[in-house]
Design a protein around this motif. Structure first.
Motif, short mmCIF file in Angstrom:
data_model
loop_
_atom_site.label_atom_id
_atom_site.label_comp_id
_atom_site.label_asym_id
_atom_site.label_seq_id
_atom_site.Cartn_x
_atom_site.Cartn_y
_atom_site.Cartn_z
N ILE A 1 0.97 -1.70 -0.15
CA ILE A 1 0.14 -0.06 -0.02
C ILE A 1 0.66 1.16 0.22
CG2 ILE A 1 -0.24 0.08 2.67
CD1 ILE A 1 -2.66 0.32 1.45
N GLN A 2 0.06 2.37 -0.79
CA GLN A 2 0.70 3.69 -0.28
C GLN A 2 -0.44 4.26 -0.38
OE1 GLN A 2 2.37 4.99 -4.84
NE2 GLN A 2 2.87 2.89 -5.29
N ASP A 3 -0.11 4.65 1.34
CA ASP A 3 -1.16 5.00 2.09
C ASP A 3 -1.38 6.83 1.01
OD1 ASP A 3 -3.18 5.20 4.12
OD2 ASP A 3 -1.94 7.47 5.16
N THR A 4 -3.28 6.62 0.85
CA THR A 4 -4.38 7.44 0.39
C THR A 4 -3.65 7.13 -0.71
OG1 THR A 4 -1.93 9.32 0.70
CG2 THR A 4 -3.70 9.04 2.73
N LYS A 5 -2.73 6.85 -1.66
CA LYS A 5 -2.82 6.85 -3.05
C LYS A 5 -3.80 5.62 -3.69
CE LYS A 5 -0.07 9.53 -3.84
NZ LYS A 5 0.95 10.19 -2.53
N ASN A 6 -3.37 4.31 -2.83
CA ASN A 6 -3.89 3.13 -3.36
C ASN A 6 -4.91 2.23 -2.28
OD1 ASN A 6 -1.58 2.11 -2.01
ND2 ASN A 6 -2.69 0.21 -3.18
N GLY A 7 -5.09 3.20 -0.82
CA GLY A 7 -5.92 2.87 -0.45
C GLY A 7 -5.34 3.63 1.42
N PHE A 8 -5.89 3.11 2.35
CA PHE A 8 -5.60 3.59 3.22
C PHE A 8 -5.06 2.61 4.13
CE2 PHE A 8 -9.69 5.93 2.39
CZ PHE A 8 -9.05 6.99 1.77
N LEU A 9 -3.86 3.06 5.49
CA LEU A 9 -3.26 1.82 6.45
C LEU A 9 -3.65 2.39 7.79
CD1 LEU A 9 -1.78 0.74 5.79
CD2 LEU A 9 0.98 2.45 6.12
N VAL A 10 -4.27 1.65 8.29
CA VAL A 10 -4.78 1.63 9.88
C VAL A 10 -3.77 0.47 10.86
CG1 VAL A 10 -6.56 1.88 9.61
CG2 VAL A 10 -6.18 -0.03 10.07
N PRO A 11 -3.72 1.23 12.13
CA PRO A 11 -2.56 0.61 12.88
C PRO A 11 -3.64 -0.76 13.19
CG PRO A 11 -3.82 3.17 13.65
CD PRO A 11 -3.87 2.57 12.81
N VAL A 12 -2.76 -1.84 13.95
CA VAL A 12 -2.49 -2.93 14.29
C VAL A 12 -3.94 -2.79 15.16
CG1 VAL A 12 -2.14 -5.27 14.89
CG2 VAL A 12 -0.46 -3.56 13.13
N LYS A 13 -4.66 -4.30 15.56
CA LYS A 13 -5.49 -3.85 16.29
C LYS A 13 -5.99 -2.77 16.68
CE LYS A 13 -3.11 -7.29 18.77
NZ LYS A 13 -2.45 -8.15 19.70
N ASP A 14 -6.59 -1.79 16.05
CA ASP A 14 -7.54 -0.52 16.45
C ASP A 14 -8.71 -0.58 15.07
OD1 ASP A 14 -8.62 2.19 16.58
OD2 ASP A 14 -6.41 2.71 16.78
N ALA A 15 -9.66 -0.56 15.90
CA ALA A 15 -11.05 -1.32 15.19
C ALA A 15 -11.61 0.36 14.84
CB ALA A 15 -11.95 -2.70 16.39
N GLU A 16 -11.68 1.36 15.31
CA GLU A 16 -12.04 2.48 15.59
C GLU A 16 -11.44 2.93 14.56
OE1 GLU A 16 -14.69 5.49 16.51
OE2 GLU A 16 -14.03 4.02 18.53
N ALA A 17 -10.13 2.63 14.40
CA ALA A 17 -9.29 3.70 12.99
C ALA A 17 -9.39 2.27 11.58
CB ALA A 17 -8.22 3.26 13.33
N LEU A 18 -10.10 1.94 12.20
CA LEU A 18 -10.30 0.67 10.64
C LEU A 18 -11.88 1.48 10.67
CD1 LEU A 18 -10.44 -1.65 9.43
CD2 LEU A 18 -11.06 -3.40 10.37
N ALA A 19 -12.87 1.32 11.22
CA ALA A 19 -14.04 1.99 11.12
C ALA A 19 -14.55 3.55 10.40
CB ALA A 19 -14.78 1.70 12.41
N SER A 20 -12.87 4.03 10.97
CA SER A 20 -13.02 5.10 10.44
C SER A 20 -12.44 5.49 9.24
CB SER A 20 -11.59 6.39 11.34
OG SER A 20 -11.08 7.30 10.58
N ALA A 21 -11.36 4.18 8.34
CA ALA A 21 -10.54 4.32 6.99
C ALA A 21 -12.15 3.93 5.97
CB ALA A 21 -9.79 3.55 7.03
N MET A 22 -13.05 2.88 7.13
CA MET A 22 -14.03 2.40 5.84
C MET A 22 -14.75 3.88 6.14
SD MET A 22 -14.50 -1.74 8.48
CE MET A 22 -16.04 -1.50 6.86
N LEU A 23 -15.25 4.50 6.81
CA LEU A 23 -15.84 5.56 6.24
C LEU A 23 -15.57 6.61 5.32
CD1 LEU A 23 -18.86 7.21 7.34
CD2 LEU A 23 -17.81 8.20 8.37
N LYS A 24 -14.20 6.31 5.55
CA LYS A 24 -13.24 7.80 4.44
C LYS A 24 -13.20 7.30 3.41
CE LYS A 24 -9.19 7.99 6.40
NZ LYS A 24 -7.47 8.30 6.64
N MET A 25 -13.33 5.61 2.96
CA MET A 25 -13.71 5.58 2.14
C MET A 25 -14.36 5.53 1.20
SD MET A 25 -11.31 3.58 -0.30
CE MET A 25 -10.55 2.42 0.28
N TYR A 26 -15.53 5.23 1.72
CA TYR A 26 -17.57 5.27 1.39
C TYR A 26 -17.56 7.06 1.12
CZ TYR A 26 -22.55 5.80 2.37
OH TYR A 26 -23.42 6.31 2.53
#
Length: 374
Positions: free
Chosen positions: A309-334
């Motif tokens: 991954i190239q963060d923000t270029k082909n997707g979003f990178l999130v910290p490990v074991k962080d459901a909050e950050a994962l949900a936030s990245a899913m929202l950003k993608m949405y």
């Protein structure tokens, strides 16, 4: 390589050879080498033999067992195969073939390349098993000719832990991806909802817990989405998610579980985003498939995953074991437009072609074999 060689390819399942190494098998055969696929018997043996490769079954490989006597029998079995087939080189993958194959190759005086495809549960979990596995690696890799890693983090870790000398290590980025087979394919159906897809064994260390938790949060904000989950519930694995939990998540509408797919492309082509919140990988195959099919991705900032991954270029990178950050990245993608997601996918496709194409990986193995046999 002008010299014709006898080359063994050793893995923990024939399915693994068929799915991840068949391109390499065919390339070695096309170059005039004799190739022996060495693995336990399963349904994929006929398809492997159809290439012209000879299949050699092993009896004593227990993938998840910790019986040292059985493992030693497996090592001796490999030694006998290496000797009787008079192999020149063996290519070994996955934990037990790497460890016991190295010991067998050293004893049989056969050149070997052992590829560390990921560290696995026993290596990552602290405790006595972890200590034994490290000791086994250190002992075995003394006998190995060349040790290949799929990402820089694993290579550095093994060198720092003095499990193998840096002079023996090399980097080969994964099993490669057939970019003609995995390519952008138009959707067959029209979905009103944005579809997020997870593909992989349903293990806690693949980030399944975080995925479920993030999905619940995200779907409250964006009910017009679906989270699809594809993969086996790996009952024998200590990190496996239980069936009841998956059924519960499906019943409450958090996910849609598809079970195991024989052709992941048919499901991936319908998805808009691919998600892998893994704790650590060698080089995740599903990410390579996603890049090749021009899908934007969300994955974790960890060994193996960050290579894709190239963060923000082909997707979003999130910290490990962080459901909050994962949900936030899913929202950003949405919140991106279709066009913006499409452009992310194009960047990923370009990465697949430049860095991870199967032909480039095969070339690396040919170079290593050439260096050790010339």
């Amino acid at each position: 390589m002008n010299k014709q060689l006898k080359i063994g390819i050793v893995l923990n399942t024939a399915w693994n050879i068929y799915n991840f190494r068949l391109g390499l098998v065919k390339a070695l055969l096309a170059a005039g080498h004799e190739v022996y696929a060495i693995a336990p018997v399963d349904d994929f043996v006929p398809a492997i033999e159809a290439t012209g490769c000879q299949f050699v079954p092993v009896q004593y490989l227990s993938r998840k067992g910790v019986n040292p006597i059985q493992d030693m029998r497996f090592g001796y079995e490999l030694y006998q195969i290496y000797r009787s087939k008079e192999l020149d080189v063996v290519l070994q993958y996955t934990i037990k073939p790497n460890i016991y194959g190295c010991l067998a190759a050293g004893r049989a005086k056969v050149k070997s390349i052992s590829t560390v495809t990921g560290l696995g549960y026993s290596f990552l979990k602290e405790g006595w098993v972890n200590k034994i596995v490290k000791l086994l690696y250190k002992t075995a890799f003394k006998s190995g000719t060349r040790i290949a890693f799929q990402n820089r983090d694993d290579k550095k870790l093994f060198e720092n832990l003095t499990l193998c000398p840096a002079s023996k290590t090399t980097l080969i980025k994964g099993s490669g991806i057939n970019t003609s087979h995995f390519k952008p394919i138009p959707k067959q159906k029209t979905y009103d909802k944005l579809i997020y897809l997870f593909v992989g064994r349903l293990l806690y260390d693949k980030g399944i817990n975080e995925l479920f938790e993030a999905a619940q949060k995200f779907k409250k904000q964006c009910p017009d989405t679906e989270i699809w989950v594809v993969g086996a519930i790996d009952d024998g694995n200590p990190s496996a998610v239980n069936k009841e939990e998956v059924a519960e998540q499906e019943a409450n509408g958090t996910i849609r579980y598809w079970g195991v797919s024989k052709d992941v492309r048919s499901i991936m082509q319908e998805a808009d985003v691919v998600v892998l919140p893994s704790y650590r990988e060698g080089l995740p195959r599903v990410m390579l498939e996603s890049l090749a099919m021009a899908k934007p991705i969300i994955t974790t900032d960890t060994a193996g995953c960050r290579e894709t991954i190239q963060d923000t270029k082909n997707g979003f990178l999130v910290p490990v074991k962080d459901a909050e950050a994962l949900a936030s990245a899913m929202l950003k993608m949405y919140n991106l437009t279709d066009e913006e997601r499409k452009n992310m996918g194009k960047v990923g496709r370009e990465m697949a072609l430049q860095e991870f194409d199967e032909q480039a990986i095969i070339k690396r193995y040919f170079e290593e074999i050439q260096n050790m046999t010339s």
